[in-house]
Design a protein around this motif. Structure first.
Motif, PDB file in Angstrom:
ATOM      1  N   PRO A  46      29.974  -2.678 -26.762  1.00 37.62           N
ATOM      2  CA  PRO A  46      28.601  -2.890 -26.334  1.00 37.62           C
ATOM      3  C   PRO A  46      27.865  -3.944 -27.167  1.00 37.62           C
ATOM      4  O   PRO A  46      28.212  -4.215 -28.310  1.00 37.62           O
ATOM      5  CB  PRO A  46      27.953  -1.520 -26.519  1.00 37.62           C
ATOM      6  N   THR A  47      26.837  -4.507 -26.565  1.00 40.50           N
ATOM      7  CA  THR A  47      25.895  -5.409 -27.224  1.00 40.50           C
ATOM      8  C   THR A  47      24.511  -4.804 -27.049  1.00 40.50           C
ATOM      9  O   THR A  47      24.172  -4.340 -25.961  1.00 40.50           O
ATOM     10  CB  THR A  47      25.943  -6.805 -26.583  1.00 40.50           C
ATOM     11  N   PHE A  48      23.725  -4.780 -28.128  1.00 39.59           N
ATOM     12  CA  PHE A  48      22.388  -4.190 -28.046  1.00 39.59           C
ATOM     13  C   PHE A  48      21.504  -4.784 -29.139  1.00 39.59           C
ATOM     14  O   PHE A  48      21.987  -5.409 -30.082  1.00 39.59           O
ATOM     15  CB  PHE A  48      22.453  -2.664 -28.162  1.00 39.59           C
ATOM     16  N   ASP A  49      20.199  -4.583 -28.999  1.00 39.79           N
ATOM     17  CA  ASP A  49      19.232  -5.085 -29.968  1.00 39.79           C
ATOM     18  C   ASP A  49      18.866  -4.003 -30.970  1.00 39.79           C
ATOM     19  O   ASP A  49      18.776  -2.827 -30.626  1.00 39.79           O
ATOM     20  CB  ASP A  49      17.953  -5.547 -29.265  1.00 39.79           C
ATOM     21  N   ASN A  55       9.720  -4.305 -34.734  1.00 42.42           N
ATOM     22  CA  ASN A  55      10.055  -5.729 -34.617  1.00 42.42           C
ATOM     23  C   ASN A  55      11.550  -5.907 -34.344  1.00 42.42           C
ATOM     24  O   ASN A  55      12.369  -5.159 -34.870  1.00 42.42           O
ATOM     25  CB  ASN A  55       9.709  -6.475 -35.916  1.00 42.42           C
ATOM     26  N   HIS A  56      11.866  -6.934 -33.553  1.00 41.85           N
ATOM     27  CA  HIS A  56      13.279  -7.249 -33.304  1.00 41.85           C
ATOM     28  C   HIS A  56      13.912  -7.677 -34.619  1.00 41.85           C
ATOM     29  O   HIS A  56      13.379  -8.516 -35.344  1.00 41.85           O
ATOM     30  CB  HIS A  56      13.401  -8.376 -32.264  1.00 41.85           C
ATOM     31  N   TRP A  57      15.038  -7.077 -34.941  1.00 42.16           N
ATOM     32  CA  TRP A  57      15.735  -7.398 -36.184  1.00 42.16           C
ATOM     33  C   TRP A  57      16.963  -8.236 -35.895  1.00 42.16           C
ATOM     34  O   TRP A  57      17.167  -9.289 -36.487  1.00 42.16           O
ATOM     35  CB  TRP A  57      16.086  -6.105 -36.902  1.00 42.16           C
ATOM     36  N   GLU A  71      22.333  -6.194 -42.920  1.00 37.88           N
ATOM     37  CA  GLU A  71      21.525  -5.790 -44.069  1.00 37.88           C
ATOM     38  C   GLU A  71      20.289  -6.669 -44.142  1.00 37.88           C
ATOM     39  O   GLU A  71      20.326  -7.845 -43.786  1.00 37.88           O
ATOM     40  CB  GLU A  71      22.290  -5.946 -45.378  1.00 37.88           C
ATOM     41  N   MET A  72      19.205  -6.077 -44.632  1.00 39.60           N
ATOM     42  CA  MET A  72      18.001  -6.855 -44.902  1.00 39.60           C
ATOM     43  C   MET A  72      17.173  -6.119 -45.939  1.00 39.60           C
ATOM     44  O   MET A  72      17.315  -4.912 -46.127  1.00 39.60           O
ATOM     45  CB  MET A  72      17.177  -7.073 -43.631  1.00 39.60           C
ATOM     46  N   ILE A  73      16.322  -6.863 -46.623  1.00 41.75           N
ATOM     47  CA  ILE A  73      15.317  -6.265 -47.486  1.00 41.75           C
ATOM     48  C   ILE A  73      13.996  -6.452 -46.755  1.00 41.75           C
ATOM     49  O   ILE A  73      13.594  -7.568 -46.446  1.00 41.75           O
ATOM     50  CB  ILE A  73      15.279  -6.912 -48.876  1.00 41.75           C
ATOM     51  N   TYR A  74      13.355  -5.339 -46.456  1.00 40.98           N
ATOM     52  CA  TYR A  74      12.124  -5.343 -45.676  1.00 40.98           C
ATOM     53  C   TYR A  74      10.952  -5.032 -46.589  1.00 40.98           C
ATOM     54  O   TYR A  74      10.997  -4.070 -47.354  1.00 40.98           O
ATOM     55  CB  TYR A  74      12.230  -4.297 -44.560  1.00 40.98           C
ATOM     56  N   VAL A  75       9.922  -5.851 -46.532  1.00 42.70           N
ATOM     57  CA  VAL A  75       8.693  -5.604 -47.286  1.00 42.70           C
ATOM     58  C   VAL A  75       7.690  -4.981 -46.322  1.00 42.70           C
ATOM     59  O   VAL A  75       7.339  -5.589 -45.310  1.00 42.70           O
ATOM     60  CB  VAL A  75       8.130  -6.907 -47.894  1.00 42.70           C
ATOM     61  N   ASP A  79       1.474   1.363 -44.515  1.00 44.15           N
ATOM     62  CA  ASP A  79       1.959   2.497 -45.282  1.00 44.15           C
ATOM     63  C   ASP A  79       2.841   3.451 -44.471  1.00 44.15           C
ATOM     64  O   ASP A  79       3.274   4.476 -44.967  1.00 44.15           O
ATOM     65  CB  ASP A  79       0.807   3.263 -45.938  1.00 44.15           C
ATOM     66  N   ILE A  80       3.120   3.090 -43.201  1.00 40.81           N
ATOM     67  CA  ILE A  80       4.012   3.902 -42.371  1.00 40.81           C
ATOM     68  C   ILE A  80       5.021   2.977 -41.703  1.00 40.81           C
ATOM     69  O   ILE A  80       4.664   1.938 -41.175  1.00 40.81           O
ATOM     70  CB  ILE A  80       3.236   4.692 -41.307  1.00 40.81           C
ATOM     71  N   ILE A  81       6.299   3.360 -41.724  1.00 41.50           N
ATOM     72  CA  ILE A  81       7.373   2.591 -41.096  1.00 41.50           C
ATOM     73  C   ILE A  81       7.831   3.353 -39.871  1.00 41.50           C
ATOM     74  O   ILE A  81       8.043   4.556 -39.911  1.00 41.50           O
ATOM     75  CB  ILE A  81       8.557   2.428 -42.067  1.00 41.50           C
ATOM     76  N   GLU A  82       7.988   2.635 -38.768  1.00 39.57           N
ATOM     77  CA  GLU A  82       8.515   3.219 -37.541  1.00 39.57           C
ATOM     78  C   GLU A  82      10.035   3.122 -37.577  1.00 39.57           C
ATOM     79  O   GLU A  82      10.599   2.034 -37.683  1.00 39.57           O
ATOM     80  CB  GLU A  82       8.006   2.458 -36.316  1.00 39.57           C
ATOM     81  N   ARG A  83      10.737   4.263 -37.500  1.00 42.24           N
ATOM     82  CA  ARG A  83      12.199   4.295 -37.517  1.00 42.24           C
ATOM     83  C   ARG A  83      12.692   4.632 -36.121  1.00 42.24           C
ATOM     84  O   ARG A  83      13.023   5.767 -35.836  1.00 42.24           O
ATOM     85  CB  ARG A  83      12.703   5.322 -38.510  1.00 42.24           C
ATOM     86  N   LEU A  84      12.763   3.657 -35.272  1.00 43.66           N
ATOM     87  CA  LEU A  84      13.193   3.909 -33.895  1.00 43.66           C
ATOM     88  C   LEU A  84      14.627   3.499 -33.702  1.00 43.66           C
ATOM     89  O   LEU A  84      15.163   2.671 -34.317  1.00 43.66           O
ATOM     90  CB  LEU A  84      12.316   3.155 -32.906  1.00 43.66           C
TER      91      LEU A  84
END
Length: 84
Positions: A46-49, A55-57, A71-75, A79-84
């Motif tokens: 499969p291919t997926f986003d 935000n698109h990663w 891998e990425m370092i996200y700043v 104060d809340i991160i959406e983990r979808l």
């Protein structure tokens, strides 16, 4: 047994299961690994986003025989991160 009332958090609204609280400006290492392995015997990886914090990663193109790693370092911007 007697139930207790819910504990209030006056400074923060309750977080939903897909949210995580962090201080604004925090650096977070995000690592994602995917392996298709032809589990369905279709030889059609499969291919997926990927999205992180709304935000698109990256676009993931999986392989039949080897893992794909991102891998990425996200700043954090808030104060809340959406983990979808």
């Amino acid at each position: 047994p007697q139930s207790r009332p819910a504990r209030p958090y006056p400074h923060h609204p309750p977080l939903l299961p897909h949210q995580k609280s962090n201080a604004q400006g925090s650096k977070i290492l995000v690592r994602a690994k995917f392996y298709y392995g032809n589990y369905d015997n279709k030889l059609s990886p499969p291919t997926f986003d990927l999205q992180f914090d709304g935000n698109h990663w990256a676009t993931v193109v999986t392989s039949v025989d080897s893992p794909v790693i991102f891998e990425m370092i996200y700043v954090t911007m808030g104060d809340i991160i959406e983990r979808l």
